[in-house]
Design a protein around this motif. Structure first.
Motif, PDB file in Angstrom:
ATOM      1  N   GLY A   1      18.984 -12.968  50.392  1.00  0.00           N
ATOM      2  CA  GLY A   1      19.704 -12.409  49.668  1.00  0.00           C
ATOM      3  C   GLY A   1      19.312 -12.921  47.853  1.00  0.00           C
ATOM      4  N   GLN A   2      19.844 -14.218  47.769  1.00  0.00           N
ATOM      5  CA  GLN A   2      19.067 -14.850  46.380  1.00  0.00           C
ATOM      6  C   GLN A   2      18.177 -14.606  45.689  1.00  0.00           C
ATOM      7  N   ALA A   3      16.728 -15.169  46.496  1.00  0.00           N
ATOM      8  CA  ALA A   3      15.529 -14.326  46.907  1.00  0.00           C
ATOM      9  C   ALA A   3      15.262 -13.520  46.468  1.00  0.00           C
ATOM     10  N   ILE A   4      15.469 -12.051  46.643  1.00  0.00           N
ATOM     11  CA  ILE A   4      15.692 -10.875  46.489  1.00  0.00           C
ATOM     12  C   ILE A   4      16.575 -10.374  44.806  1.00  0.00           C
ATOM     13  N   ALA A   5      17.839 -11.164  44.932  1.00  0.00           N
ATOM     14  CA  ALA A   5      18.437 -11.263  43.750  1.00  0.00           C
ATOM     15  C   ALA A   5      17.395 -11.240  42.843  1.00  0.00           C
ATOM     16  N   TRP A   6      16.530 -12.760  42.966  1.00  0.00           N
ATOM     17  CA  TRP A   6      15.767 -12.924  41.520  1.00  0.00           C
ATOM     18  C   TRP A   6      15.134 -11.992  41.450  1.00  0.00           C
ATOM     19  N   VAL A   7      14.357 -12.118  41.860  1.00  0.00           N
ATOM     20  CA  VAL A   7      12.866 -10.781  42.140  1.00  0.00           C
ATOM     21  C   VAL A   7      13.633  -9.513  40.798  1.00  0.00           C
ATOM     22  N   MET A   8      14.854  -8.721  41.325  1.00  0.00           N
ATOM     23  CA  MET A   8      15.618  -8.050  41.303  1.00  0.00           C
ATOM     24  C   MET A   8      16.494  -8.265  40.111  1.00  0.00           C
ATOM     25  N   SER A   9      15.851  -9.487  39.839  1.00  0.00           N
ATOM     26  CA  SER A   9      17.103  -9.550  38.117  1.00  0.00           C
ATOM     27  C   SER A   9      15.592  -8.848  37.005  1.00  0.00           C
ATOM     28  N   GLY A  10      14.881  -8.984  37.566  1.00  0.00           N
ATOM     29  CA  GLY A  10      13.550  -8.972  36.986  1.00  0.00           C
ATOM     30  C   GLY A  10      14.100  -7.655  35.890  1.00  0.00           C
ATOM     31  N   LEU A  11      14.585  -6.367  36.688  1.00  0.00           N
ATOM     32  CA  LEU A  11      15.044  -5.659  36.307  1.00  0.00           C
ATOM     33  C   LEU A  11      16.200  -5.829  35.276  1.00  0.00           C
ATOM     34  N   SER A  12      17.378  -6.527  35.801  1.00  0.00           N
ATOM     35  CA  SER A  12      18.395  -6.725  34.796  1.00  0.00           C
ATOM     36  C   SER A  12      18.151  -7.491  32.915  1.00  0.00           C
ATOM     37  N   VAL A  13      16.771  -8.469  33.385  1.00  0.00           N
ATOM     38  CA  VAL A  13      16.127  -9.608  32.503  1.00  0.00           C
ATOM     39  C   VAL A  13      15.271  -8.252  31.231  1.00  0.00           C
ATOM     40  N   ALA A  14      14.966  -6.831  32.326  1.00  0.00           N
ATOM     41  CA  ALA A  14      13.958  -6.437  30.980  1.00  0.00           C
ATOM     42  C   ALA A  14      15.621  -5.337  31.026  1.00  0.00           C
ATOM     43  N   ASN A  15      16.452  -5.342  30.657  1.00  0.00           N
ATOM     44  CA  ASN A  15      17.472  -4.874  30.031  1.00  0.00           C
ATOM     45  C   ASN A  15      18.336  -5.640  28.568  1.00  0.00           C
TER      46      ASN A  15
END
Length: 403
Positions: free
Chosen positions: A149-163
């Motif tokens: 779950g945390q690993a997936i969140a790190w990948v998804m965090s690319g979307l967040s850091v983009a913002n």
């Protein structure tokens, strides 16, 4: 982190070789860089919408359709490309998909008119969901089942850091030098991802027996379709506001246009916090995390609609909505994969089909509200109703799983 009984998660897909053949974090960050590139192109266009419609000689609701074209590309491309690549190494899949992403941005940069731009944006959206599916599966493999779950969140965090970084940078660059500079910047991010994934991510073979047919069996799962329906309707509420975020703050709230890049960055702060928190919470209970976040989104959007004329006040519910909406993304990913563990590539990609169908739906609802003659802050109220409906559906359709 321990799992509760209602969200007993299936083990991550096995693959040949050890996931520890290279350091874990650099590979996950390389995959997240692709999410950063994707997030920049998906959201920066919203901050540059006034400049885009002016150059393309269309009105604001038509600009919303331009955003929907990208989202529909994701909806179409995610299941088709993910299922088609079921037997391909996850690293190889990520490289091919990011290459297609770069090609789409070259086409967008060169598009001479509105109709051509629609096609180019649709093409740019095709690899979005399949990339995240391949990247999430690769990251989960590297991290192991206990921390997926945390690993997936790190990948998804690319979307967040983009913002937080990419979208404000692209918005500032577009306002200063022309909005099409966004495509140049995002294309460079995509090229950097190709290099980083090639150098830092190890081979992650597909599971034994993986095939297009096995992936398509995911479509028989009622739990999968229930999660998709909840995610689509619930998340659409956020996009009913976010599609028109720049004109709402400047025209209704009185924010100086020069502060729009900072506004996008603040939204990104909320996304980063929400995504990482959602990943940790999803390792405890993905279902409950999704439901709590939908409730927070609904309340926050309603408050935003009531405070939009005071832009400094409305930043508070905006930040709350951004955090909660981002926190539900990892939980939805986990729920979808658990609903069809025999088809991880397709079920993971359908997360992004759901979220981008929500993007298209939210933009369409917002456009319909504006065309009906309502003020620019009213779409946020409509979005609150959609998030509330998503919460109700989640209580009905997402039942606790037995131990």
């Amino acid at each position: 982190m321990p799992h509760t009984a209602d969200d007993a998660s299936a083990p991550a897909p096995a693959s040949a070789g050890s996931p520890r053949t290279r350091p874990m974090l650099p590979g996950i960050l390389a995959l997240a860089l692709g999410g950063f590139a994707i997030g920049t192109t998906e959201f920066a266009i919203m901050g540059l919408l006034p400049q885009a419609v002016a150059e393309l000689d269309v009105d604001l609701p038509a600009g919303g359709i331009l955003i929907s074209a990208y989202a529909l590309g994701v909806v179409v491309g995610a299941p088709l490309l993910a299922a088609g690549m079921a037997r391909i190494d996850r690293r190889t899949s990520a490289l091919w998909l990011m290459g297609l992403f770069v090609v789409g941005h070259v086409a967008s940069l060169l598009a001479p008119d509105f109709n051509t731009m629609l096609i180019a944006r649709f093409l740019s959206g095709l690899p979005h969901g399949a990339y995240f599916s391949a990247a999430a599966l690769a990251a989960a493999h590297l991290a192991g089942p206990a921390r997926r779950g945390q690993a997936i969140a790190w990948v998804m965090s690319g979307l967040s850091v983009a913002n937080l970084i990419g979208v404000p940078l692209a918005t500032w660059l577009g306002q200063s030098n022309g909005w099409r500079w966004m495509f140049i910047l995002t294309g460079l991010f995509g090229a950097a991802t190709l290099a980083a994934v090639a150098l830092l991510v190890p081979s992650v073979p597909a599971p034994r027996g993986a095939s297009v047919r096995s992936e398509l069996t995911a479509l028989k799962s009622p739990a999968l379709w229930g999660a998709i329906l909840v995610g689509t309707i619930g998340f659409a509420g956020m996009f009913a506001l976010y599609t028109y975020i720049a004109p709402v703050f400047t025209d209704v709230g009185g924010m100086p246009p020069r502060l729009v890049p900072l506004l996008m960055g603040l939204y990104g702060v909320g996304m980063v916090v929400g995504t990482l928190a959602g990943g940790a919470l999803s390792d405890r209970s993905a279902r409950r995390t999704l439901q709590w976040m939908l409730g927070i989104v609904a309340v926050s959007l309603a408050c935003f609609s009531l405070t939009a004329q005071w832009w400094m006040v409305s930043l508070i519910p905006l930040l709350a909505a951004a955090s909660a909406a981002s926190a539900l993304v990892p939980s939805l990913q986990v729920l979808l994969v658990d609903a069809a563990p025999q088809a991880p590539q397709l079920s993971g990609a359908l997360n992004h089909s759901a979220l981008n169908l929500a993007n298209a739906m939210g933009a369409w609802v917002g456009a319909a509200v504006i065309q009906a003659g309502f003020a620019l802050q009213v779409p946020a109220g409509a979005g609150a109703a959609m998030a509330g409906l998503g919460l109700v559906l989640s209580l009905v359709l997402l039942r606790p799983r037995r131990p």
